[in-house]
Design a protein around this motif. Sequence first.
Motif, PDB file in Angstrom:
ATOM      1  N   GLU A 213      -8.928   2.203   8.134  1.00 41.13           N
ATOM      2  CA  GLU A 213      -9.373   0.811   8.218  1.00 41.13           C
ATOM      3  C   GLU A 213      -8.693   0.064   9.360  1.00 41.13           C
ATOM      4  N   ILE A 214      -7.459   0.450   9.689  1.00 42.10           N
ATOM      5  CA  ILE A 214      -6.697  -0.322  10.669  1.00 42.10           C
ATOM      6  C   ILE A 214      -7.160   0.002  12.093  1.00 42.10           C
TER       7      ILE A 214
ATOM      8  N   VAL B 112      -9.491  -3.705  10.480  1.00 41.06           N
ATOM      9  CA  VAL B 112      -8.358  -4.543  10.085  1.00 41.06           C
ATOM     10  C   VAL B 112      -7.280  -4.483  11.163  1.00 41.06           C
TER      11      VAL B 112
ATOM     12  N   THR C  45       0.810  -1.212   0.000  1.00 44.24           N
ATOM     13  CA  THR C  45       0.000   0.000   0.000  1.00 44.24           C
ATOM     14  C   THR C  45       0.844   1.262   0.000  1.00 44.24           C
TER      15      THR C  45
ATOM     16  N   THR D 224      -0.478 -10.420   5.252  1.00 46.49           N
ATOM     17  CA  THR D 224      -1.567  -9.614   4.705  1.00 46.49           C
ATOM     18  C   THR D 224      -2.604 -10.492   4.018  1.00 46.49           C
TER      19      THR D 224
ATOM     20  N   ALA E  88      -3.318  -6.093   8.473  1.00 50.42           N
ATOM     21  CA  ALA E  88      -2.410  -5.089   7.942  1.00 50.42           C
ATOM     22  C   ALA E  88      -1.048  -5.275   8.588  1.00 50.42           C
TER      23      ALA E  88
ATOM     24  N   LEU F  99      -3.767  -4.539  13.027  1.00 53.60           N
ATOM     25  CA  LEU F  99      -2.430  -4.146  12.579  1.00 53.60           C
ATOM     26  C   LEU F  99      -1.372  -4.993  13.271  1.00 53.60           C
TER      27      LEU F  99
ATOM     28  N   HIS G  81     -12.632  -1.995   3.214  1.00 55.63           N
ATOM     29  CA  HIS G  81     -12.709  -2.365   4.622  1.00 55.63           C
ATOM     30  C   HIS G  81     -13.376  -1.236   5.404  1.00 55.63           C
TER      31      HIS G  81
ATOM     32  N   HIS H  40      -5.186   5.781   6.785  1.00 58.47           N
ATOM     33  CA  HIS H  40      -5.781   4.466   6.529  1.00 58.47           C
ATOM     34  C   HIS H  40      -6.646   4.075   7.726  1.00 58.47           C
TER      35      HIS H  40
ATOM     36  N   PHE I 130       4.077  -0.405   4.404  1.00 63.71           N
ATOM     37  CA  PHE I 130       2.742  -0.682   4.939  1.00 63.71           C
ATOM     38  C   PHE I 130       1.972  -1.541   3.953  1.00 63.71           C
ATOM     39  N   TYR I 131       1.384  -2.608   4.470  1.00 61.21           N
ATOM     40  CA  TYR I 131       0.587  -3.529   3.668  1.00 61.21           C
ATOM     41  C   TYR I 131      -0.833  -3.584   4.220  1.00 61.21           C
ATOM     42  N   LEU I 132      -1.793  -3.469   3.314  1.00 60.07           N
ATOM     43  CA  LEU I 132      -3.201  -3.529   3.691  1.00 60.07           C
ATOM     44  C   LEU I 132      -3.874  -4.575   2.821  1.00 60.07           C
TER      45      LEU I 132
END
Length: 304
Positions: free
Chosen positions: A118-119, A49, A16, A75, A80, A51, A44, A116, A37-39
Motif C-alpha cells: 500500500e505504501i 499511502v 501495524t 497516521t 504511513a 510514507l 488501501h 505492505h 510501522f504504522y499504517l
Amino acid sequence: MSTELPAGESRDSGFTEHVVYPVRGGVADPSQNWADFYLPPGRHDEDSVPLVVFIHGGAWRSGATGARRIARDLTSRGVAVLNVEYRAVDRGGGWPVTFSDVADALDYVPELDRRHPEITVDDETVVGHSAGAQLAAWAGTRGDLEKGEIGADPRFTPTRVVSLSGPLDMRWSAEHGDDNVVRVLGGSPSQVPDRYAAVDPIQNINPRIPVVAVHGTDDSVVPVDDSRRYVSRLSAEGGRAKLVLLTGEDHVSYLKRSSPRYDRVLDIIHGVSTLSPEDLGRRLNGGTAHVAQGSASVTASPGA
C-alpha cells in the motif's frame, strides 16, 4: 524480521508491525535496531499511502518510544509512518554506528514495501527532531555519497525533508558550545574534520531535495540560527527550502499535544508528504514563515 507488538500498542491505534532491521557489518541489537510501522486503518490500494520516516531526537540517544504518539497522530491523517530507533551514543552508538544504523533502517523500507504494498516509496518524506533532524537531512542526501562512505549505496533514499529544531550546521554548532555534536562525532571540527564533512547537513547540500526547517523562537538547546543558516545556504545553491518559526515555542514544547502549534506542525509534515512536487516547490520559496496560534501552516500558500 517481525516481533510482537510493543506494550501499549494495538492494531486499533493504527500500529501495524514492529521490526528489527539488519545492520551492515555486524549483528543487530534488538533493543535498539528496531522500528515501528504504522499504517492507516482500512483497505488501501497498492502504492496509495505516502510514507513518512520519523527519526527521533535526544542528543543521538535512545528515544523512539517517545515518538509513538506523534506516529499515531500522523497516521490518523492518512500517511504511513516508520518510527526509527538506532544505537545511542551512550549504548554502543556514536561515530560511525549511529549513522550507519539510520542508513540501514532506511534500507529496510523496500522489504517493508514488499509486505505492505500500500505504501509509496518513490518520493517520500523523512522527518527528524533535533539530533534526528540532522540524521534526516543527511539521509536525504545519501544518494550523493561515494562508495565506501558511511551510508553509501542506498536501497531507499527519501526525497523530502522536514527538520524540527535540527542542528543542521554541525560545525557551527560545535564551535558554539554544542557538546552533544562533539560527543557523537568523537571530536571537535578541528580534530575530526572529515567526520563533520561526511554527515554535516550544511556541508552536504543537495538542491534537488526540498527542506522545511521548523524551529521554536525560544529554543535554547539548538539555536534558531542553525536552521536559518541551512535554509539560506540551500536557497543560495538553488534548492527549495523554507524556515518556519514557531512563536514562543522552545526545543520540544510544540511536540506536545498541549501546544496550540502541535497540530500545525503535523499539518506541515502531512503537507510536505502529500503535495505534488510542483505544489511543494511553489510553497518553498526560501522565505520565513512565522506561525503563531491560529495562523496558517507553511503549506497553506506560497507566502505563508
